[in-house]
Design an enzyme around this catalytic site. Structure first.
Site, mmCIF file in Angstrom:
data_model
loop_
_atom_site.group_PDB
_atom_site.id
_atom_site.type_symbol
_atom_site.label_atom_id
_atom_site.label_comp_id
_atom_site.label_asym_id
_atom_site.label_seq_id
_atom_site.Cartn_x
_atom_site.Cartn_y
_atom_site.Cartn_z
ATOM 1 N N LEU A 50 -7.758 -22.549 -40.772
ATOM 2 C CA LEU A 50 -7.442 -23.694 -41.635
ATOM 3 C C LEU A 50 -7.567 -25.009 -40.868
ATOM 4 C CD1 LEU A 50 -4.236 -22.191 -43.314
ATOM 5 C CD2 LEU A 50 -6.614 -22.013 -44.093
ATOM 6 N N LYS A 110 -5.657 -9.133 -26.360
ATOM 7 C CA LYS A 110 -6.732 -9.757 -25.588
ATOM 8 C C LYS A 110 -6.403 -9.807 -24.107
ATOM 9 C CE LYS A 110 -7.202 -12.833 -29.562
ATOM 10 N NZ LYS A 110 -5.792 -12.779 -30.003
ATOM 11 N N HIS A 137 -10.515 -12.646 -23.788
ATOM 12 C CA HIS A 137 -9.992 -13.809 -24.513
ATOM 13 C C HIS A 137 -10.901 -15.025 -24.408
ATOM 14 C CE1 HIS A 137 -5.872 -15.584 -25.915
ATOM 15 N NE2 HIS A 137 -6.884 -16.061 -26.607
ATOM 16 N N ASP A 153 -2.894 -9.631 -34.917
ATOM 17 C CA ASP A 153 -3.668 -10.110 -33.769
ATOM 18 C C ASP A 153 -2.745 -10.805 -32.777
ATOM 19 O OD1 ASP A 153 -6.681 -11.128 -32.876
ATOM 20 O OD2 ASP A 153 -5.118 -12.612 -32.446
ATOM 21 N N TYR A 205 -0.177 -14.718 -25.082
ATOM 22 C CA TYR A 205 0.848 -15.206 -26.015
ATOM 23 C C TYR A 205 2.254 -14.765 -25.591
ATOM 24 C CZ TYR A 205 -3.257 -15.569 -29.128
ATOM 25 O OH TYR A 205 -4.491 -15.838 -29.678
#
Length: 273
Positions: A186, A73, A104, A43, A48
Site C-alpha cells: 500500500l 528470511k 532478505h 511472513d 524482525y
C-alpha cells in the site's frame, strides 16, 4: 483465498500477512488475530526479531501445520552462515520445517549471496524447506544467482505498490518462473490517498486498501499487507472477493511514479544485527 503454484509445485496463499515492525511482545496476539481473520500465510524474518511470537501464535491456534504457510528470511549479517542461521530461525518458530526461506537482501558489497544460496539449496534438498527464494534482488543480482545456482528461486519479494511498480523487474522474474511477492503493497499507506483509488473504492463500496490489494491480486502478485488492527486485517482479507474492471486496473497502474520508499538494493549494506 486464492493460491498460486510456485515453480516447484508448492502452493502459496496469494494474500498473506506480514509482521514487519510488529514488536516481539505483541507478535503472538497480532498473529493470532490474523489467523482468526482467515489468513493462512504469515511472513516474518530473522531481522524482525519476532519469529518466536509467530511460532507461539501458530502453536496456540489449533491449526494443523499443513494449514499455515510460513515464510522467514536470512538476516544480511548471516549470509556467510546460512545453514546455521536457518536452524536458529526454525528453532525460534518451533517448527519442523519451513514453507519458504528467503535471502532478505542481496548486499552485493558482501559478495556472499551466492554462497548463502548454495547452503539454502542443501536445506531445500534435505526437505527442511519446501521452497527457497530471494528478496530485494534486482535484475543483475538475479542473473548472477542463476549463473551459479541449481535451483531457480521460487519467489522474489520486492517493494511493489501503485506508485513504485518495478514493472521490468517483475516481468523478468515472471519470465524466469520466479513468482513476484509485494511488500509495502500500500506504499506504507501513502498510495491510499490517490484520487483514482478513492474513485474505484467509492464505485465498489470498498476501502482504498481493498482496491489496491485487489489490483495486486489481479496481476498474479503475492501480497503481504500488515496491520495490528484486527478490523483492518479483516477488511484487507476481503480484497480477495473484489474484482476490478480492466479500466479500473489501468487507472491504478497509471499511478506509477518511481516512488521508492525503502532502501536501494543496489547499495544497501546494513547487517540487521
Amino acid at each position: 483465498m486464492p493460491e498460486l503454484t510456485l515453480n516447484n509445485g508448492v502452493t502459496i496463499p496469494q494474500l498473506g500477512f506480514g509482521v514487519f515492525q510488529v514488536p516481539p511482545e505483541e507478535t503472538r496476539k497480532v498473529v493470532e488475530d490474523a489467523l482468526e481473520a482467515g489468513y493462512r500465510h504469515i511472513d516474518t524474518a530473522a531481522a524482525y526479531r519476532n519469529e518466536a511470537g509467530v511460532g507461539a501464535a501458530i502453536a496456540a491456534s489449533g491449526l494443523s501445520r499443513d494449514e499455515v504457510f510460513i515464510t522467514t528470511k536470512l538476516r544480511n549479517g548471516e549470509q556467510g552462515e546460512a545453514y546455521d542461521a536457518f536452524q536458529r530461525s526454525r528453532d525460534a518458530l518451533g517448527l519442523d520445517f519451513l514453507d519458504l526461506y528467503l535471502i532478505h537482501w542481496p548486499v552485493p558489497s558482501q559478495g556472499l549471496y551466492t554462497k548463502a544460496w548454495k547452503e539454502m539449496e542443501k536445506l531445500y534438498h534435505d526437505k527442511q524447506i519446501r521452497a527457497i527464494g530471494i528478496s530485494n534482488f534486482l535484475a543483475d543480482h538475479v542473473d548472477t544467482l542463476l549463473r551459479e545456482s541449481e535451483v531457480v528461486p521460487a519467489v522474489n519479494q520486492i517493494e511493489l505498490h501503485p506508485t513504485y511498480q518495478q514493472a521490468d523487474l517483475a516481468a523478468k522474474c515472471r519470465d524466469l518462473t520466479i513468482a513476484v511477492e509485494a511488500y509495502s503493497p500500500l506504499g506504507q499507506g501513502k498510495d491510499l490517498n490517490a484520487e483514482q483509488v478513492a474513485l474505484v473504492a467509492a464505485a465498489h463500496g470498498t476501502t482504498p486498501a481493498q482496491v489496491i490489494l485487489a489490483w495486486h491480486l489481479a496481476q498474479g502478485t503475492i501480497v503481504i499487507p500488515k496491520s495490528a488492527d484486527s478490523s483492518r486485517m479483516r477488511e484487507n482479507f476481503g480484497a480477495a472477493d473484489l474484482s476490478l474492471t480492466e479500466s479500473e486496473l489501468a487507472a491504478i497502474t497509471a499511478l506509477e511514479a518511481g516512488a521508492r520508499i525503502g532502501s536501494d538494493p543496489a547499495v544497501a549494506s546494513f547487517t540487521q544485527m
